[in-house]
Motif scaffolding. Structure first.
Motif, mmCIF file in Angstrom:
data_model
loop_
_atom_site.group_PDB
_atom_site.id
_atom_site.type_symbol
_atom_site.label_atom_id
_atom_site.label_comp_id
_atom_site.label_asym_id
_atom_site.label_seq_id
_atom_site.Cartn_x
_atom_site.Cartn_y
_atom_site.Cartn_z
ATOM 1 N N UNK A 1 0.865 -1.176 0.000
ATOM 2 C CA UNK A 1 0.000 0.000 0.000
ATOM 3 C C UNK A 1 0.906 1.231 0.000
ATOM 4 N N UNK A 2 0.283 2.414 0.032
ATOM 5 C CA UNK A 2 1.061 3.648 0.201
ATOM 6 C C UNK A 2 0.945 4.083 1.664
ATOM 7 N N UNK A 3 1.700 5.126 1.997
ATOM 8 C CA UNK A 3 1.775 5.505 3.417
ATOM 9 C C UNK A 3 0.453 6.047 3.977
ATOM 10 N N UNK A 4 -0.270 6.775 3.175
ATOM 11 C CA UNK A 4 -1.490 7.421 3.691
ATOM 12 C C UNK A 4 -2.515 6.438 4.258
ATOM 13 N N UNK A 5 -2.915 5.406 3.513
ATOM 14 C CA UNK A 5 -3.867 4.455 4.108
ATOM 15 C C UNK A 5 -3.347 3.812 5.389
#
Lengths: 150, 150
Positions: free
Chosen positions: B29-33
């Motif tokens: 995933x990316x950092x935001x989620x």
DNA sequence: ATTCGCTTATCAATATTATCCATTTTTAGT
DNA sequence: ACTAAAAATGGATAATATTGATAAGCGAAT
């Protein structure tokens, strides 16, 4: 390990995400010495791990049981085998060799009485060296802290 | 509370300083989620605290004792008073109301046998409602984990 | 099948923080 | 008081957390 180090460890035991800035202002220092002292304490082994403590009840793991155990055979190989088998059970979160009427004390956590029963019948019963078990089911957790008083 | 949340909690229980970036790459995933899920888990109460676990032996606190206690008077007021007195003792790190032959189980940590003796003679003996104590001294800590299996 | 509403992801911008370094100050021993 | 070692300061920069705008995915209702 002076007084400042102790205070840093006390803070980290309560909230290890506290920023160096906040700690610095609490301890009347700047961020760098805080930072360097923490790194030194980590390297020296005083800090073993940084962990999140979860709410077991919310996660449906509300049955906590202490198991007092005695073993039949105390010879080294049998004892070692017993310890390895117990440690490998992931329901068991803590395991101690103790003095007193029993030989070992284990703490385990379950999501239901059924799961606890299955653990007794399947997991523990398959360990041959066990001679006696007395379970103490936790009715209420009144205090739980991971802190070491320095 | 889906599978990703569970994996995040598992990671945080082992290393709560792991960056959102590292977790993101582990979980594809990316950092935001990751960041938002952690904040949501905190708000929902799944994460109670972020703490540093220290090496008690290195800090000279190597005596661990489990105390099994029975009380004389089970009436509410006496019981509440007893619990408050026990909880206030800072040597006691854990305290449980349990089923079985004893009423309560406490875990305490000391720097020496003398300190443990003083605790028994001064602190516990001054609590009037105690009828019986059996101590189990820890000879070896074989497993200690704060993890909740999810 | 289509649209609406909700959830959750991505991407990019910025605010904070961790981390490092050169310099200064403090401390302890002589 | 002097010196050497240890520790702190202040500032620079690299990394990360945090936020906001936007887009994609998905189930329910039409």
């Amino acid at each position: 390990m002076d007084n400042i180090d102790k205070r840093i460890l006390e803070i980290l035991q309560t909230d290890c995400l506290k920023t160096a800035k906040e700690m610095a202002s609490e301890l009347s220092l700047t961020t760098t010495p805080i930072y360097e002292r923490i790194k030194k304490l980590e390297k020296a082994g005083y800090i073993k791990q940084y962990v999140a403590l979860l709410d077991a009840d919310l996660l449906g793991k509300s049955i906590v049981v202490f198991l007092n155990l005695t073993v039949k055979d105390h010879h080294v190989s049998k004892r070692t085998e017993f310890i390895q088998q117990m440690e490998s059970l992931e329901s068991i979160t803590e395991f101690y060799h103790i003095s007193g009427s029993y030989d070992f004390l284990a703490k385990a956590r379950f999501s239901s009485i059924k799961e606890y029963r299955d653990f007794l019948v399947n997991d523990v019963a398959s360990i041959s060296n066990v001679s006696d078990i007395e379970s103490q089911i936790v009715l209420e957790e009144l205090k739980y802290s991971t802190k070491v008083i320095i």
